[in-house]
Enzyme design. Sequence first.
Site, short mmCIF file in Angstrom:
data_model
loop_
_atom_site.label_atom_id
_atom_site.label_comp_id
_atom_site.label_asym_id
_atom_site.label_seq_id
_atom_site.Cartn_x
_atom_site.Cartn_y
_atom_site.Cartn_z
N GLU A 254 0.89 -1.17 0.00
CA GLU A 254 0.00 0.00 0.00
C GLU A 254 0.92 1.21 0.00
O GLU A 254 1.50 1.55 1.03
CB GLU A 254 -0.88 0.01 1.26
N GLU A 385 3.81 13.97 -3.67
CA GLU A 385 2.89 13.94 -2.53
C GLU A 385 3.22 15.11 -1.61
O GLU A 385 4.35 15.22 -1.13
CB GLU A 385 3.12 12.64 -1.76
P1 NAP Z 1 8.05 5.27 4.81
O1 NAP Z 1 9.18 6.17 5.08
O2 NAP Z 1 8.01 4.51 3.55
O3 NAP Z 1 7.98 4.29 6.04
C1 NAP Z 1 6.99 3.30 6.19
C2 NAP Z 1 7.52 2.21 7.08
O4 NAP Z 1 8.64 1.57 6.47
C3 NAP Z 1 8.00 2.68 8.44
O5 NAP Z 1 7.71 1.69 9.39
C4 NAP Z 1 9.49 2.81 8.22
O6 NAP Z 1 10.24 2.71 9.39
C5 NAP Z 1 9.75 1.61 7.33
N1 NAP Z 1 10.97 1.71 6.55
C6 NAP Z 1 11.59 2.81 6.07
N2 NAP Z 1 12.68 2.45 5.36
C7 NAP Z 1 12.76 1.10 5.39
C8 NAP Z 1 13.66 0.14 4.85
N3 NAP Z 1 14.72 0.49 4.12
N4 NAP Z 1 13.43 -1.16 5.08
C9 NAP Z 1 12.37 -1.53 5.81
N5 NAP Z 1 11.48 -0.69 6.36
C10 NAP Z 1 11.67 0.62 6.14
O7 NAP Z 1 6.66 6.04 4.85
P2 NAP Z 1 6.17 7.05 5.96
O8 NAP Z 1 6.93 8.30 5.81
O9 NAP Z 1 6.14 6.41 7.30
O10 NAP Z 1 4.63 7.23 5.53
C11 NAP Z 1 4.22 8.08 4.52
C12 NAP Z 1 4.02 7.33 3.21
O11 NAP Z 1 3.14 6.25 3.39
C13 NAP Z 1 3.37 8.18 2.16
O12 NAP Z 1 3.99 7.99 0.92
C14 NAP Z 1 1.94 7.67 2.11
O13 NAP Z 1 1.29 7.90 0.90
C15 NAP Z 1 2.13 6.23 2.39
N6 NAP Z 1 0.90 5.63 2.90
C16 NAP Z 1 0.22 4.78 2.09
C17 NAP Z 1 -0.97 4.21 2.52
C18 NAP Z 1 -1.72 3.28 1.63
O14 NAP Z 1 -2.55 2.57 2.15
N7 NAP Z 1 -1.47 3.22 0.34
C19 NAP Z 1 -1.45 4.50 3.80
C20 NAP Z 1 -0.73 5.38 4.60
C21 NAP Z 1 0.46 5.93 4.14
P3 NAP Z 1 10.95 4.01 10.06
O15 NAP Z 1 9.90 4.74 10.77
O16 NAP Z 1 11.96 3.45 10.95
O17 NAP Z 1 11.53 4.82 8.93
#
Ligand code: NAP
Length: 481
Positions: A254, A385
């Site tokens: 997602e 975004e």
């Molecule tokens: P993110 O930076 O991609 O992080 C999401 C999760 O992945 C966090 O738990 C993060 O942990 C972890 N993560 C980051 N780098 C990683 C790696 N190299 N290996 C494994 N895990 C890793 O996203 P975010 O900033 O938290 O959230 C915002 C994004 O989520 C936006 O793009 C939004 O559109 C998307 N989103 C999508 C949906 C959907 O249903 N499509 C719903 C909500 C949000 P850390 O916190 O330790 O970095």
Amino acid sequence: MATSTAAPYSDLIIGAAPPNRRRDMIDVRDPSTGKVLHSVPDGTVEDGLAAVAAAAAAFGPWRATSARERAEILRRCWELMVARRDEIAALISAENGKTLADARAEADYAAEFFRWYAEEAVRAAGHLGTSPGGTNNILVSYQPIGVAVLVTPWNFPAAMATRKIAPALAAGCAVVLKPAAETPLTSYLIARLCKEAGVPDGVINVVTTSGSGPVVRAMLHDDRVRALSFTGSTEVGRVLLREAADTVLKSSMELGGNAPFIVLDDADPDDAVEGLMVAKMRNGGQACTAANRVYVHRSLVEEVSGRLADRFARLVVGPGTDPATECGPLINPRAVAKVAALVESAVAAGARVLTGGERPDREGAFYAPTVLVDVPAHADIVREEIFGPVASIIAFDTDDEVVRAANDTHLGLAAYVYTSDLRRGLRMADELEAGMVAVNRGLVSDPAAPFGGVKQSGLGREGGAEGMREFMESKYIATSW
Ligand code: NAP
Ligand code: MG
């Protein structure tokens, strides 16, 4: 510096050191002040693998329970979340910054996944067929896939966790949840409530870490893990899909969105502004489904943008935990800097600021609710975004033109259309390249509906009957009798 006490829920981490042993901790901060609220254990690769081992051990007995038994436990999870909704909402608001109203709505939405999947758990029937040549019967049943690793973002710390945990448990899977480092407290609280509801030890494990990369990579390369369910950015999703390829993991993704919000010439401007307030401002604009580009028919631009600017200018900005607040802080100062840079470059490219366009003069990760008009189609703010309280309004003339503009992106999560002609709205919904389209509504999310995106917004669906299939595999048995 970790100056606070350990989180009251951190005993749920697998492999956590006993309280008398010092271990590294992660600070969890209040985004409206930057102050440390709590700290949680900073899990290592060993902690992640210990969680996988615990889940693998719990999986056998859990899958052997009857669907009815799992359903009753999930139903109790729902009941407990509803009973303790205000406590959950307060915690979401404290660590994420969203308003109490948004946090309560999230707590309700999050709880509902347990009720929905309690109902689905007992309806995962397979099917029986006959091969066309009449040679044999085809028996198909659905089996739980096994241990699933769940990785969730900070913007909906409760709902993104339960949207995965509930269907996984209904299917008979055991899970390891790796929440975002910014918002781990809500995950611990949910895991605690699930335990109280009767979920056996080891079926839900929470690992918090500042080393997401190595910890998740190690888990995905462990043979005992059979599925990955990720919600987050498209960028990290791509990295994890590559990791998952090594062990050919079933992967649900997602990812990010860039939702168009389209107001056609026959739309009711009041309804459209009302819908836009929800589609843009839920969670202060920090939603994957947030309206990112607002396309308004040229004949309505002045009216819609003026009314929206009035509404935005009157929003009370403050800490989410203050009941008077209508727009909370962003998640951290980095997010504010990103939003500010997008607005500045849009203005440099010719956009006009109707309201906002600046950081309010106060401490914390705030950005003023902002309305931009005359935003050029090539501006970064249209292509990326925003993830903040900024509405970019773009004028259009024809339906074909707006559909082409809306589809001109590699993302395709949500889209919104406002019109007083339902037939026209449904036709446009068909043409929009998005996994979800809201017609005359500002909100698409519903636990009973398949949530997900097309193109680079993701793979698979969460919620609805589809959500449980992500945690199951078909088993086909050929036989004759
Ligand atoms: P993110 O930076 O991609 O992080 C999401 C999760 O992945 C966090 O738990 C993060 O942990 C972890 N993560 C980051 N780098 C990683 C790696 N190299 N290996 C494994 N895990 C890793 O996203 P975010 O900033 O938290 O959230 C915002 C994004 O989520 C936006 O793009 C939004 O559109 C998307 N989103 C999508 C949906 C959907 O249903 N499509 C719903 C909500 C949000 P850390 O916190 O330790 O970095
Ligand atoms: Mg992050």
